[in-house]
Design a protein around this motif. Structure first.
Motif, PDB file in Angstrom:
ATOM      1  N   SER A   1      40.491  21.845  50.154  1.00 24.07           N
ATOM      2  CA  SER A   1      39.847  22.998  49.518  1.00 24.07           C
ATOM      3  C   SER A   1      40.419  24.316  50.030  1.00 24.07           C
ATOM      4  N   ILE A   2      40.507  24.449  51.351  1.00 19.25           N
ATOM      5  CA  ILE A   2      40.984  25.727  51.899  1.00 19.25           C
ATOM      6  C   ILE A   2      42.493  25.881  51.738  1.00 19.25           C
ATOM      7  N   LEU A   3      43.219  24.771  51.606  1.00 18.66           N
ATOM      8  CA  LEU A   3      44.663  24.864  51.378  1.00 18.66           C
ATOM      9  C   LEU A   3      44.954  25.589  50.068  1.00 18.66           C
ATOM     10  N   PHE A   4      44.275  25.185  49.005  1.00 17.73           N
ATOM     11  CA  PHE A   4      44.536  25.790  47.704  1.00 17.73           C
ATOM     12  C   PHE A   4      43.977  27.218  47.635  1.00 17.73           C
ATOM     13  N   TYR A   5      42.853  27.449  48.281  1.00 20.28           N
ATOM     14  CA  TYR A   5      42.328  28.810  48.290  1.00 20.28           C
ATOM     15  C   TYR A   5      43.240  29.730  49.098  1.00 20.28           C
ATOM     16  N   SER A   6      43.729  29.241  50.229  1.00 21.92           N
ATOM     17  CA  SER A   6      44.628  30.054  51.059  1.00 21.92           C
ATOM     18  C   SER A   6      45.918  30.366  50.311  1.00 21.92           C
ATOM     19  N   ALA A   7      46.398  29.380  49.548  1.00 26.51           N
ATOM     20  CA  ALA A   7      47.615  29.616  48.759  1.00 26.51           C
ATOM     21  C   ALA A   7      47.381  30.721  47.736  1.00 26.51           C
ATOM     22  N   ALA A   8      46.230  30.657  47.067  1.00 30.22           N
ATOM     23  CA  ALA A   8      45.903  31.700  46.092  1.00 30.22           C
ATOM     24  C   ALA A   8      45.743  33.055  46.770  1.00 30.22           C
ATOM     25  N   LEU A   9      45.094  33.071  47.911  1.00 29.12           N
ATOM     26  CA  LEU A   9      44.902  34.323  48.639  1.00 29.12           C
ATOM     27  C   LEU A   9      46.240  34.904  49.090  1.00 29.12           C
TER      28      LEU A   9
ATOM     29  N   TYR B   1      41.588  40.819  38.883  1.00 30.17           N
ATOM     30  CA  TYR B   1      42.777  40.041  38.517  1.00 30.17           C
ATOM     31  C   TYR B   1      43.105  38.950  39.537  1.00 30.17           C
ATOM     32  N   TRP B   2      42.627  39.115  40.772  1.00 27.41           N
ATOM     33  CA  TRP B   2      42.854  38.050  41.753  1.00 27.41           C
ATOM     34  C   TRP B   2      42.157  36.754  41.355  1.00 27.41           C
ATOM     35  N   VAL B   3      41.112  36.872  40.521  1.00 31.77           N
ATOM     36  CA  VAL B   3      40.371  35.691  40.068  1.00 31.77           C
ATOM     37  C   VAL B   3      41.291  34.742  39.313  1.00 31.77           C
ATOM     38  N   LEU B   4      42.235  35.311  38.563  1.00 33.61           N
ATOM     39  CA  LEU B   4      43.130  34.489  37.748  1.00 33.61           C
ATOM     40  C   LEU B   4      43.884  33.472  38.601  1.00 33.61           C
ATOM     41  N   ILE B   5      44.569  33.934  39.640  1.00 33.95           N
ATOM     42  CA  ILE B   5      45.335  33.032  40.514  1.00 33.95           C
ATOM     43  C   ILE B   5      44.405  32.076  41.259  1.00 33.95           C
ATOM     44  N   THR B   6      43.298  32.625  41.739  1.00 30.23           N
ATOM     45  CA  THR B   6      42.362  31.803  42.519  1.00 30.23           C
ATOM     46  C   THR B   6      41.840  30.629  41.704  1.00 30.23           C
ATOM     47  N   GLN B   7      41.454  30.883  40.457  1.00 33.33           N
ATOM     48  CA  GLN B   7      40.862  29.813  39.657  1.00 33.33           C
ATOM     49  C   GLN B   7      41.904  28.836  39.125  1.00 33.33           C
ATOM     50  N   ILE B   8      43.094  29.336  38.848  1.00 32.55           N
ATOM     51  CA  ILE B   8      44.151  28.401  38.439  1.00 32.55           C
ATOM     52  C   ILE B   8      44.460  27.436  39.566  1.00 32.55           C
ATOM     53  N   LEU B   9      44.531  27.948  40.796  1.00 37.13           N
ATOM     54  CA  LEU B   9      44.815  27.067  41.929  1.00 37.13           C
ATOM     55  C   LEU B   9      43.602  26.231  42.320  1.00 37.13           C
ATOM     56  N   GLN B  10      42.431  26.556  41.775  1.00 35.64           N
ATOM     57  CA  GLN B  10      41.262  25.711  42.022  1.00 35.64           C
ATOM     58  C   GLN B  10      41.207  24.502  41.090  1.00 35.64           C
TER      59      GLN B  10
END
Length: 879
Positions: free
Chosen positions: A528-536, A550-559
């Protein structure tokens, strides 16, 4: 490729939806219009049904006999299915019955002979041994004793092979009373026969001999595997194991135990399994004893120190151990799935160099999991700890950098930003507690109204009953905070981002703590934190971090990937556990466990999604909408829709014995002689679903009040599970005396004072049906000094509590059991009562007829009930 395309379509759909949401915001500080919120939440539900469910249910195309020449060396499901139909036609296969000891053994020997006829005799040697074993071991609080139980053991080896390291492949051919056992474990018996055939006709010789163990007493429990591993001539050469089980009927086979401490086994599974389906989480849950099940794997591990893999089909557990576990319930494609996995693994292990010295490759535990059945990830436990801690540490650093960036871009100092984050973190922790508490509260309320298991058949009810409350709980504290706490010096987008950071921090801390106590399940937090950290990291390296939402876009795609995995994983747990709740007994509220699974699934799958509810205007009303959904589902659950059981597909299990009781006093007089039905209800609702039905249970009473005055509460509990739960049992008297359909005898052969002067030996001879039980209770001032059974209960009195329980069963050998018990009394006075002994003769199989009154009672049960029953004679003596 189709799955990859499907994932791309899902990602594109999410991308398009999020872009439109973001464009709808008028400024960097504005919220998105509220009417997009339902679509946002329903999108994730649609992704679950569009991607996760199809991949979870995916099975390979089955190979037919006509295709065999074009597809050599492949498992042929059509042939296996034909064999399964013959196996099913034998009927229930209870240990000691004609069906189990003669017909099924004959069927197996016939099919092995057919394999021998087709075998490449120039390449292979095939040996067959029908083993009859006798022995005993402790199973929980019970001496589990067996006599003449049968194993059909086949050894296939390459001519000229010098290897003395054997691969063991195990399944069992016996079944529960009343069940043909075509799933459990007929499916795997047939898979093994086809694997044996394919190995025997292959033109590719293998290095290590393979032992195919068709064991005839697993349901008793686990007796035949104990007899093999402790007594058979080939047992000491078995260096690795593949145990094949079924916990339902059909579906894919889950690898839920490995090793222990032999990670090379998982490496071979990763490299060779055609259809990977495995998770460390299942292993840790199973070994924690949460499941009401056990397998032969434990016997091979504990008594033979044989490492291996434990695999089981898990779908459709509703038919497990019922009459509906039949040929019709087993899809051919599931045979193909299990067969392809088993055949590939057998070929791999039969040529593994590690087999020569498995102990040299004992290197600790491993972490393993598959991703949607597409591939498997595997690494050592040590590597897992390093990954968990390092990724957690990196995520914490990235969160700190993000907070620093927020202070640079806003009018607030870093200290002020940090204070806001601490507040949001505290609110998120409160939200996590609420997300657990609200579903558990729903479980308690329904149970208090005798409404547990409403989701048992209609599992979609869990969405409203548990998942919506979990989402509400997870989001509510921050929703209320954002509604009443206005801070115009920092954008709402930053506020929202901090709530996701808070979830990341919670996951990181959980990962570190659980890794420190040597659990392997924290890999869930790591993913979980791997993909969130990647998005961050992407958002920080680009300008998206500081551009409103706009950060939501990357965060949710990587979720997407974590969402797919976690919903797949927790869906698997629900597929396993929900049917089990119908046979988990009445002492524990089953809804608590199901609610907890839903909560954890929500926490992991939607932990970085549900806070985004606060991205929309009127988020309080979105919470209210979810609460209304919960209310509507609750109303549906208390209607007929929520009645747990359905005929044939999801039945209520009722276990009872037709009991004839006789209690003898010390002087030989009879103090009680009656007949009745002893019930061991299998689920939380007890007999309540049977009220106002065709079966008359008038006069049914609990037996708990007799537990303080009568040996074993005055009832002949069958095995360790029945005896453990005997206080929750029920008794229904009947006027007609139960007709006992077979012979029974307990003879006191001798009573002699031993030379010590304070010890008396009682010697007995017991005979009767293939299943019998003894309960021994020394009276005050008396102890058992010795006996002819295994001594574990005598040597470890703090572990094994009184009364002593001895379960005795036999297969082929029905000779009487002779035993003695030495009682010590310091006063040396043996002319008074010394001990109580209860004897139960169980006439389990259909070789024994039920009387007319009993048959009518069975017929009176409604069609949504499966009954498991048999006549029992129970006598209590005082010596």
């Amino acid at each position: 490729m189709s799955q990859i395309k499907e994932h791309k379509v899902s990602a594109a759909a999410l991308d398009s939806a999020l872009v439109s949401l973001l464009k709808s915001s008028k400024s960097l500080r504005a919220k998105v219009p509220w009417y997009y919120a339902p679509a946002f939440l329903l999108l994730w539900l649609a992704l679950f049904f569009a991607v996760v469910i199809p991949l979870f249910s995916r099975l390979p195309e089955s190979v037919t006999i006509a295709q065999e020449s074009q597809r050599p060396n492949e498992f042929v499901a059509e042939r296996a299915q034909r064999l399964l139909q013959r196996y099913d036609s034998i009927g229930p296969k209870v240990v000691g019955s004609i069906a189990n000891e003669q017909l099924t053994v004959g069927f197996l020997l016939e099919e092995v002979a057919n394999v021998r006829a087709a075998m490449r005799a120039d390449l292979y040697e095939l040996e067959v041994d029908v083993q009859q074993s006798s022995g005993a071991y402790m199973h929980w609080n019970m001496v589990n004793m067996y006599q003449g139980v049968q194993n059909v053991v086949v050894k296939l080896s390459t001519r000229g092979s010098a290897s003395e390291s054997y691969l063991l492949l195990n399944s069992h051919f016996d079944s529960k009373p009343g069940s043909p056992g075509s799933g459990d474990d007929g499916t795997m018996v047939i898979v093994m026969l086809e694997v044996l055939r394919q190995m025997a006709i292959s033109e590719q010789p293998f290095e290590h001999p393979i032992v195919f163990l068709f064991n005839g007493a697993e349901e008793n429990p686990l007796q035949a595997s104990h007899g093999f591993i402790t007594q058979h001539k080939w047992a000491k050469n078995c260096k690795a194991l593949i145990n094949l089980e079924v916990a339902g009927s059909g579906g894919r086979d889950l690898l839920f135990q490995s090793g222990p401490n032999h990670p090379w086994l998982m490496r071979y599974y990763k490299e060779n399994a055609k259809h990977p389906f495995a998770t460390t989480l299942a292993e840790e849950v199973f070994q924690a004893g949460i499941l009401p099940s056990d397998t032969d794997f434990r016997i091979f591990r504990d008594y033979g120190q044989v490492p291996g893999l434990d695999m089981a089909q898990i779908k459709n557990g509703y038919v497990y151990h019922t009459e509906f576990d039949n040929y019709a319930a087993v899809p051919r494609a599931s045979l193909q799935n299990s067969g392809e996995n088993a055949l590939a693994l057998v070929r791999a292990f039969a040529n593994a160099s590690e087999m020569y010295d498995t102990e040299a490759h004992s290197e600790g535990k491993s972490v393993f999991f598959d991703f949607l059945g597409l591939f498997i990830v595997f690494y050592s436990e040590t590597t897992g700890k390093i990954l968990n801690c390092c990724i957690a540490a990196v995520s914490l650093v990235l969160v700190c950098i993000s907070l620093w960036r927020m202070s640079r871009a806003s009018e607030l100092s870093l200290g002020h930003i940090s204070l806001l984050f601490v507040i949001i973190l505290a609110l998120h922790v409160l939200g996590v507690l609420l997300s657990v508490g609200l579903p558990l509260l729903m479980a308690v309320l329904f149970d208090a109204g005798n409404g547990s298991l409403t989701y048992f058949t209609n599992t979609w009810l869990m969405i409203g009953l548990y998942i919506c409350p979990a989402i509400i709980g997870l989001s509510l504290p921050t929703t209320l905070y954002y509604s009443f706490r206005k801070n115009l010096k920092i954008s709402h987008a930053y506020h929202l981002h901090m709530s996701l950071h808070a979830h990341c921090v919670v996951l990181a801390l959980i990962a570190i703590v659980l890794s420190a106590i040597s659990l392997r399940t924290p890999y869930l937090c790591m993913i979980s934190i791997l993909f969130y950290s990647a998005a961050l990291l992407i958002n920080l390296l680009s300008s998206l971090h500081d551009r409103g939402y706009y950060w939501v876009l990357i965060t949710q795609i990587l979720q997407l990937m974590p969402f797919f995995y976690f919903s797949y994983l927790f869906h698997m747990l629900l597929v396993i556990f929900i049917p089990m709740m119908g046979r988990n007994g009445s002492s524990i509220n089953p809804d608590l466990l199901v609610a907890l699974i839903c909560t954890l699934g929500t926490f992991f799958a939607l932990g970085f999604v549900s806070p985004l509810i606060n991205m929309f205007r009127w988020s309080k009303f979105i919470m209210l909408g979810l609460a209304i959904v919960t209310f509507i589902f609750s109303m549906i659950a208390v209607s007929e829709v929520g009645f747990p059981y359905r005929p044939k597909t999801s039945v209520m299990r009722v276990n009872f014995l037709h009991v004839r009781r006789v209690f003898y006093e010390f002087d030989g007089s009879v103090s009680l002689s009656d007949s009745g039905y002893y019930f061991d209800f299998q689920d939380r609702r007890l007999n309540h679903p049977l009220e106002d039905t065709s079966v008359d249970l008038t006069g049914l009473t609990g037996i708990k009040e007799h537990c303080d005055t009568e040996l074993m509460c005055g009832v002949p509990c069958f095995n360790h599970r029945w005896c453990k739960a005997r206080e929750t049992g029920n008794w229904l008297a009947r006027e007609q005396e139960v007709i006992i359909p077979g012979n029974s005898s307990l003879l006191l052969l001798s009573k002699s004072l031993l030379p010590t002067g304070n010890t008396m030996r009682f010697e007995f001879e017991l005979s009767g049906p293939p299943h019998m039980g003894l309960f021994i209770q020394p009276l005050e001032g008396v102890t058992v000094e010795d006996w002819s059974f295994i001594r574990n209960p005598l040597d470890e009195p703090e572990k094994y509590k009184l009364p002593y329980q001895i379960f005795f069963s036999y297969g082929k050998d029905n000779s009487p059991l002779r035993f003695y018990i030495d009682f010590t009394k310091l006063a040396g006075d043996f002319d008074v009562p010394i001990f109580e002994m209860g004897v139960a003769w169980h006439y389990v199989s259909y070789d024994y007829e039920r009387d007319a009154a009993g048959m009518q009672f069975i017929a009176d049960f409604p069609d949504f009930v499966h009954v498991m029953e048999w006549p029992t004679l129970y006598k209590r003596y005082i010596y």
